[in-house]
Design a protein around this motif. Structure first.
Motif, PDB file in Angstrom:
ATOM      1  N   THR A 113       0.859  -1.174   0.000  1.00 37.74           N
ATOM      2  CA  THR A 113       0.000   0.000   0.000  1.00 37.74           C
ATOM      3  C   THR A 113       0.891   1.219   0.000  1.00 37.74           C
ATOM      4  O   THR A 113       1.788   1.341   0.839  1.00 37.74           O
ATOM      5  N   GLN A 114       0.653   2.106  -0.933  1.00 39.22           N
ATOM      6  CA  GLN A 114       1.437   3.338  -0.997  1.00 39.22           C
ATOM      7  C   GLN A 114       0.477   4.515  -0.991  1.00 39.22           C
ATOM      8  O   GLN A 114      -0.500   4.527  -1.731  1.00 39.22           O
ATOM      9  N   ARG A 115       0.795   5.478  -0.175  1.00 41.34           N
ATOM     10  CA  ARG A 115       0.010   6.721  -0.124  1.00 41.34           C
ATOM     11  C   ARG A 115       0.995   7.872  -0.008  1.00 41.34           C
ATOM     12  O   ARG A 115       1.999   7.768   0.697  1.00 41.34           O
ATOM     13  N   ALA A 116       0.693   8.933  -0.679  1.00 45.13           N
ATOM     14  CA  ALA A 116       1.583  10.090  -0.606  1.00 45.13           C
ATOM     15  C   ALA A 116       0.767  11.357  -0.822  1.00 45.13           C
ATOM     16  O   ALA A 116      -0.279  11.337  -1.456  1.00 45.13           O
ATOM     17  N   THR A 117       1.285  12.431  -0.281  1.00 43.82           N
ATOM     18  CA  THR A 117       0.652  13.730  -0.463  1.00 43.82           C
ATOM     19  C   THR A 117       1.738  14.739  -0.789  1.00 43.82           C
ATOM     20  O   THR A 117       2.779  14.777  -0.129  1.00 43.82           O
ATOM     21  N   ALA A 118       1.484  15.520  -1.797  1.00 39.23           N
ATOM     22  CA  ALA A 118       2.413  16.593  -2.150  1.00 39.23           C
ATOM     23  C   ALA A 118       1.629  17.897  -2.153  1.00 39.23           C
ATOM     24  O   ALA A 118       0.448  17.928  -2.478  1.00 39.23           O
ATOM     25  N   SER A 119       2.283  18.945  -1.773  1.00 42.05           N
ATOM     26  CA  SER A 119       1.616  20.240  -1.802  1.00 42.05           C
ATOM     27  C   SER A 119       2.565  21.269  -2.399  1.00 42.05           C
ATOM     28  O   SER A 119       3.780  21.057  -2.456  1.00 42.05           O
ATOM     29  N   GLN A 126       6.665   7.228  -6.484  1.00 41.62           N
ATOM     30  CA  GLN A 126       6.505   5.958  -5.795  1.00 41.62           C
ATOM     31  C   GLN A 126       6.630   4.829  -6.802  1.00 41.62           C
ATOM     32  O   GLN A 126       6.220   4.963  -7.951  1.00 41.62           O
ATOM     33  N   ALA A 127       7.174   3.731  -6.339  1.00 37.34           N
ATOM     34  CA  ALA A 127       7.294   2.562  -7.196  1.00 37.34           C
ATOM     35  C   ALA A 127       7.259   1.311  -6.347  1.00 37.34           C
ATOM     36  O   ALA A 127       7.721   1.310  -5.206  1.00 37.34           O
ATOM     37  N   GLY A 128       6.742   0.254  -6.911  1.00 37.66           N
ATOM     38  CA  GLY A 128       6.735  -1.027  -6.227  1.00 37.66           C
ATOM     39  C   GLY A 128       8.021  -1.790  -6.452  1.00 37.66           C
ATOM     40  O   GLY A 128       8.314  -2.749  -5.762  1.00 37.66           O
ATOM     41  N   ARG A 129       8.783  -1.355  -7.421  1.00 37.33           N
ATOM     42  CA  ARG A 129      10.083  -1.965  -7.721  1.00 37.33           C
ATOM     43  C   ARG A 129      11.032  -0.864  -8.128  1.00 37.33           C
ATOM     44  O   ARG A 129      10.997   0.218  -7.581  1.00 37.33           O
ATOM     45  N   ASP A 130      11.834  -1.134  -9.150  1.00 37.57           N
ATOM     46  CA  ASP A 130      12.841  -0.175  -9.578  1.00 37.57           C
ATOM     47  C   ASP A 130      12.180   1.094 -10.125  1.00 37.57           C
ATOM     48  O   ASP A 130      11.126   1.047 -10.733  1.00 37.57           O
ATOM     49  N   GLN A 131      12.866   2.194  -9.896  1.00 39.73           N
ATOM     50  CA  GLN A 131      12.378   3.453 -10.412  1.00 39.73           C
ATOM     51  C   GLN A 131      13.574   4.300 -10.810  1.00 39.73           C
ATOM     52  O   GLN A 131      14.533   4.446 -10.042  1.00 39.73           O
ATOM     53  N   HIS A 132      13.523   4.827 -12.014  1.00 44.84           N
ATOM     54  CA  HIS A 132      14.594   5.685 -12.509  1.00 44.84           C
ATOM     55  C   HIS A 132      13.966   7.006 -12.931  1.00 44.84           C
ATOM     56  O   HIS A 132      13.075   7.038 -13.764  1.00 44.84           O
ATOM     57  N   ILE A 133      14.434   8.070 -12.349  1.00 43.39           N
ATOM     58  CA  ILE A 133      13.882   9.388 -12.636  1.00 43.39           C
ATOM     59  C   ILE A 133      15.004  10.273 -13.151  1.00 43.39           C
ATOM     60  O   ILE A 133      16.063  10.395 -12.532  1.00 43.39           O
ATOM     61  N   THR A 134      14.731  10.880 -14.278  1.00 41.46           N
ATOM     62  CA  THR A 134      15.693  11.834 -14.829  1.00 41.46           C
ATOM     63  C   THR A 134      14.969  13.153 -14.996  1.00 41.46           C
ATOM     64  O   THR A 134      14.047  13.257 -15.799  1.00 41.46           O
TER      65      THR A 134
END
Length: 136
Positions: A113-119, A126-134
């Motif tokens: 379960t993933q929950r997030a809040t941004a303001s 969020q990722a359940g496995r690998d995540q690559h952000i550029t």
């Protein structure tokens, strides 16, 4: 063994509820009912009816994204399975064999379960496995 029983009961309940909405449901229902029939035959018919009612609840909860009901069902079955295993320790191996047969890699028992809040200008990744952000 009490912690082991509690962990097995939790895994069984999570797997049971997850499989209620899949094609493996009938095999799981039949296996759980057989387990009860061998260990507590006086409760087997009641458990079979609770399994059927639980499946209907799971399907309705999934259709409406009702996570609270799914959590409650997991708790209900965790308690039922734990009580069975405490009363009939010989059922531990039979339950393990059933879970291994129906969910060999344990994927149904995993829950993420993933929950997030941004303001403002905040970002959430969020990722359940690998995540690559550029970002540029």
């Amino acid at each position: 063994m009490d912690a082991e029983v509690a962990l097995l009961a939790q895994s069984a309940a999570t797997t049971l509820v997850a499989l209620m909405a899949t094609d493996a449901w009938q095999h799981m229902r039949d296996g759980i009912t057989r387990l009860w029939r061998r260990t507590q035959p006086e409760r087997a018919d009641t458990v079979a009816a609770e399994l059927e009612a639980g499946r209907e609840d799971v399907l309705a909860a999934i259709a409406t994204d009702d996570r609270e009901t799914l959590d409650e069902l997991r708790l209900q079955w965790r308690g039922s399975v734990r009580r069975l295993l405490v009363a009939r320790p010989a059922a531990v191996e039979e339950l393990r064999a059933l879970l291994d047969r129906l969910d060999p890699d344990g994927s149904a028992a995993r829950q993420i379960t993933q929950r997030a809040t941004a303001s403002g200008q905040g970002r959430v990744y969020q990722a359940g496995r690998d995540q690559h952000i550029t970002e540029r």
